[in-house]
Scaffold this active site. Structure first.
Site, PDB file in Angstrom:
ATOM      1  CE  LYS A  52      -3.696  -2.409   2.385  1.00  0.00           C
ATOM      2  NZ  LYS A  52      -4.392  -2.848   1.174  1.00  0.00           N
ATOM      3  CB  ALA A  54       5.485   0.304  -2.750  1.00  0.00           C
ATOM      4  CG  ASN A  55       0.566  -0.446  -4.565  1.00  0.00           C
ATOM      5  OD1 ASN A  55       1.558  -0.919  -5.116  1.00  0.00           O
ATOM      6  ND2 ASN A  55      -0.388  -1.202  -4.040  1.00  0.00           N
ATOM      7  CG  ASN A 197     -12.077  -0.320   2.443  1.00  0.00           C
ATOM      8  OD1 ASN A 197     -12.534  -0.513   3.574  1.00  0.00           O
ATOM      9  ND2 ASN A 197     -11.304  -1.201   1.843  1.00  0.00           N
ATOM     10  CB  ALA A 264      -3.199  -0.666  -6.506  1.00  0.00           C
ATOM     11  CG  ASP A 267      -2.935   1.190  -2.331  1.00  0.00           C
ATOM     12  OD1 ASP A 267      -3.454   1.422  -1.226  1.00  0.00           O
ATOM     13  OD2 ASP A 267      -2.517   0.062  -2.659  1.00  0.00           O
ATOM     14  NE  ARG A 300      -3.345   1.316 -17.556  1.00  0.00           N
ATOM     15  CZ  ARG A 300      -2.777   2.501 -17.483  1.00  0.00           C
ATOM     16  NH1 ARG A 300      -2.010   2.806 -16.453  1.00  0.00           N
ATOM     17  NH2 ARG A 300      -2.956   3.377 -18.434  1.00  0.00           N
ATOM     18  CB  SER A 306      -2.722  -1.026 -12.285  1.00  0.00           C
ATOM     19  OG  SER A 306      -2.688  -0.574 -10.943  1.00  0.00           O
TER      20      SER A 306
HETATM   21  O1  RIB Z   1      -3.769  -2.108  -1.659  1.00  0.00           O
HETATM   22  C1  RIB Z   1      -3.243  -3.128  -2.438  1.00  0.00           C
HETATM   23  C2  RIB Z   1      -2.019  -3.686  -1.795  1.00  0.00           C
HETATM   24  O2  RIB Z   1      -2.367  -4.285  -0.574  1.00  0.00           O
HETATM   25  C3  RIB Z   1      -1.331  -4.778  -2.575  1.00  0.00           C
HETATM   26  O3  RIB Z   1      -0.411  -4.284  -3.511  1.00  0.00           O
HETATM   27  C4  RIB Z   1      -0.728  -5.639  -1.487  1.00  0.00           C
HETATM   28  O4  RIB Z   1       0.657  -5.567  -1.430  1.00  0.00           O
HETATM   29  C5  RIB Z   1      -1.369  -5.181  -0.188  1.00  0.00           C
HETATM   30  O5  RIB Z   1      -0.494  -4.459   0.546  1.00  0.00           O
END
Ligand code: RIB
Length: 328
Positions: A52, A54-55, A197, A264, A267, A300, A306
């Protein structure tokens, strides 16, 4: 209590500080989730960068926000691969730590045919996000325009980060994913945007969200803990925000294509929101901008792959001005 976003050129010199998890996602594509005691076949499996934190950091970088990403990687091949990826995305490496003797965070994602997912996470090195990382944040607070965090690192560390940020009037945007047993609503007092959420809002407030009325009630309950904006992401029903007086409702943006994978989505929404708020947009426009970012991401496969780039988001807004709904 700081509830305004500072303005002026100095904001541009400062950086959005993203704290959170860095994972490798093991994505298992399945027809439907197994029932207890049942064994099912996996159609395909893929290793895809996620997490979360890194995204959000990569999404912000792709949107041109130049964030600082503060995270803990494992001392393993996965950690090295993730570090390479962040470098290639142009992320600032100064706060990316490697934890000796620890494995990298790994998320196991069951991805169903309709794009919905169920996730189980092994925290690994993410659990080492503690004192050193917080001290580093505190020592660099002068450089920070906004703190953007989630809860896939120790909750006590997030609580301290919020405290440190607030002590220097740095606005804080928190995504409450995932809600863990030690999360208390009171720890978010003074936060600028608090954003769960639907299921997290329910866990935090005890209000089961079934319609707009219950979503409004949950927003009110979240707002009572002393935040500026309580914003609930409602999946295919869009998002709703309450500032103590008015509600803003924002439908999803569905012009980018068919929903393939909702991993994601939250995110990318949060990254879009942070970018838009720090660019000075109104909350309504920021929600709409975030919705476009997420609306592209869900078309994606995978988490990091994505995440859209600035030009894609801007093209989409230009192409569909009415649906994007961003008011000048
Ligand atoms: O929000 C999605 C993320 O939740 C995924 O990429 C997974 O790594 C989890 O952390």
């Amino acid at each position: 209590m700081l509830f305004s976003i500072p303005e002026g050129d100095f904001m541009k010199a400062k950086r959005i500080w993203v704290t959170g998890s860095a994972n490798m996602d093991v994505v298992l594509s399945i027809e439907r989730a197994p029932r207890p005691g049942e064994t099912i076949a996996v159609g395909s499996q893929s290793l895809i960068p996620g997490g979360k934190g890194a995204n959000r950091a990569v999404a912000l970088a792709r949107l041109g926000a130049n964030p600082v990403f503060s995270c803990c990687l494992g001392d393993d091949l996965t950690g090295a691969a993730l570090a390479d990826l962040y470098r290639s995305e142009g992320l600032d490496e100064s706060e990316i730590s490697t934890v000796k003797g620890s494995g990298s965070g790994t998320a196991y994602i069951f991805l169903e045919k309709d794009g919905s997912n169920r996730i189980a996470v092994f925290a690994g090195a993410n659990d080492s996000f503690k004192d050193e990382k917080i001290s580093s944040f505190t020592s660099r607070l002068d450089e920070v325009s906004m703190l953007c965090s989630e809860l896939e690192i120790p909750v006590s560390s997030v609580e301290r980060l919020i405290y440190e940020a607030r002590s220097r009037d740095v606005p804080v945007i928190i995504d409450t994913a995932p809600v863990k047993p030690d999360v208390r609503l009171s720890m978010f007092k003074g936060v600028y945007v608090l954003s769960p959420n639907e299921s997290e809002a329910e866990a935090l407030t005890g209000i089961h969200i079934t319609d707009e009325k219950s979503a409004r009630e949950a927003c009110r309950a979240l707002h009572e803990c002393g935040v500026k904006y309580a914003l609930i992401k409602l999946g295919k029903n869009g998002s709703i925000c309450f500032d103590g007086k008015d509600f803003i409702l924002c439908p999803v943006f569905d012009k980018a294509g068919k929903v393939v994978d909702t991993t994601a989505a939250g995110d990318s929404y949060m990254a879009g929101l942070c970018k838009a708020v720090s660019d000075g947009m109104t909350m309504e426009n920021a929600m709409r901008y975030a919705t476009v970012v997420a609306g592209i991401a869900v078309t994606r496969f995978g988490a990091v792959p994505s995440l859209p780039r600035l030009d894609e988001v801007e093209d989409m807004i230009r192409q569909y001005p009415a649906q994007a709904g961003i008011n000048p």
